[in-house]
Design an enzyme around this catalytic site. Structure first.
Site, PDB file in Angstrom:
ATOM      1  N   GLY A  38      26.822  53.788  24.689  1.00 55.18           N
ATOM      2  CA  GLY A  38      26.176  52.991  25.722  1.00 55.18           C
ATOM      3  C   GLY A  38      27.111  51.913  26.223  1.00 55.18           C
ATOM      4  N   LEU A  39      26.674  51.201  27.242  1.00 52.95           N
ATOM      5  CA  LEU A  39      27.476  50.143  27.831  1.00 52.95           C
ATOM      6  C   LEU A  39      27.759  49.028  26.833  1.00 52.95           C
ATOM      7  CD1 LEU A  39      25.701  49.743  31.298  1.00 52.95           C
ATOM      8  CD2 LEU A  39      27.904  50.865  30.864  1.00 52.95           C
ATOM      9  N   SER A  40      28.814  48.278  27.087  1.00 53.69           N
ATOM     10  CA  SER A  40      29.088  47.083  26.299  1.00 53.69           C
ATOM     11  C   SER A  40      27.891  46.140  26.403  1.00 53.69           C
ATOM     12  CB  SER A  40      30.347  46.388  26.834  1.00 53.69           C
ATOM     13  OG  SER A  40      30.626  45.223  26.110  1.00 53.69           O
ATOM     14  N   ALA A  42      24.954  46.675  25.247  1.00 61.80           N
ATOM     15  CA  ALA A  42      23.669  47.377  25.259  1.00 61.80           C
ATOM     16  C   ALA A  42      22.947  47.227  23.917  1.00 61.80           C
ATOM     17  CB  ALA A  42      23.864  48.854  25.579  1.00 61.80           C
ATOM     18  N   GLY A  43      23.715  46.986  22.844  1.00 61.70           N
ATOM     19  CA  GLY A  43      23.099  46.786  21.532  1.00 61.70           C
ATOM     20  C   GLY A  43      23.535  47.770  20.470  1.00 61.70           C
ATOM     21  N   LYS A  44      24.612  48.500  20.704  1.00 59.94           N
ATOM     22  CA  LYS A  44      25.057  49.537  19.766  1.00 59.94           C
ATOM     23  C   LYS A  44      25.400  48.968  18.392  1.00 59.94           C
ATOM     24  CE  LYS A  44      28.460  50.635  22.439  1.00 59.94           C
ATOM     25  NZ  LYS A  44      28.135  49.558  23.428  1.00 59.94           N
ATOM     26  N   SER A  45      26.265  47.971  18.362  1.00 65.98           N
ATOM     27  CA  SER A  45      26.699  47.405  17.077  1.00 65.98           C
ATOM     28  C   SER A  45      25.551  46.695  16.377  1.00 65.98           C
ATOM     29  CB  SER A  45      27.867  46.443  17.293  1.00 65.98           C
ATOM     30  OG  SER A  45      29.009  47.134  17.767  1.00 65.98           O
ATOM     31  N   SER A 112      32.189  55.032  24.216  1.00 64.32           N
ATOM     32  CA  SER A 112      32.448  56.470  24.446  1.00 64.32           C
ATOM     33  C   SER A 112      31.852  56.917  25.778  1.00 64.32           C
ATOM     34  CB  SER A 112      31.909  57.318  23.293  1.00 64.32           C
ATOM     35  OG  SER A 112      30.620  56.939  22.872  1.00 64.32           O
TER      36      SER A 112
END
Length: 207
Positions: A38-40, A42-45, A112
């Site tokens: 997902g976008l920077s 967005a909440g991935k980490s 990615s």
């Protein structure tokens, strides 16, 4: 190129009598890789590390591979152009595969942005272990969060090739899980994600 070919000709794969299946039984869990894309901002980490804490509390062996963290070591020699991004994903996928072979659950948090790179990761890790998690939020929400100030730098022209500003993000066609973090609470997201992790009863691990 010739040197690489010569090196490859002199390499031999050494197999182990301990199979990934044996390790999975020993750890009483099903190895898999949750691939957060997902976008920077967005909440991935945030999701990956919170899920790690939740799983460890349940005595599940797991590890986070984070986009920023791997560029401090494993991928510090790579740039952010298309080739650098592809190689970054390839390396991380190889590491995730090895961790899965060792019986671990892996949370890989990477922008990615290209479908081809995510498909490369899927092919390396294995379809049966790879689960794509699209962590989504509208661009204006990501920009309002902007914890690293990267969107502001990109808008000022201080960063080029920044995903979502002057570089594309290719939305997953059919992710295993879709999470809109602007609409779904952290606890609800974690509940959905933790449900993907399968734990075997301990009597299975004993035979």
């Amino acid at each position: 190129m010739a040197d690489r070919q010569m090196l490859a000709q002199n390499l031999t794969w050494h197999g182990s009598s301990v199979t990934p299946e044996m390790r999975a039984i020993l750890s009483a869990q099903r190895p898999l890789t949750l691939w957060f894309t997902g976008l920077s901002a967005a909440g991935k980490s945030t999701l990956a590390f919170n899920l790690e804490s939740l799983l460890v509390a349940k005595r599940i062996h797991c590890c986070v591979l984070d986009g920023d963290n791997v560029r401090h070591g494993l991928c510090r020699d790579l740039g952010f152009d298309s080739q650098g991004r592809t190689e970054n994903i390839r390396r991380v996928a190889e590491v995730a595969r090895l961790m899965n072979d060792a019986g671990l659950v892996v949370m890989a948090a990477f922008i990615s942005p290209y479908r081809r790179d995510r498909e490369l990761a899927r092919s390396i890790i294995g379809v049966e272990r790879f689960q794509e998690v699209h962590v989504s939020a509208p661009l204006h929400v990501c920009e309002s969060r902007d914890p690293k100030g990267l969107y502001r730098k990109a808008r000022r022209g201080e960063l080029s090739g920044f995903t979502g500003v002057d570089a594309p993000y290719e939305v997953p066609d059919c992710p295993h899980v879709y999470l809109d973090t602007s609409r779904t609470s952290l606890s609800d997201c974690l509940e959905r994600l933790s449900g993907l992790v399968t734990v075997r009863p301990h009597h299975d691990a004993q035979g």
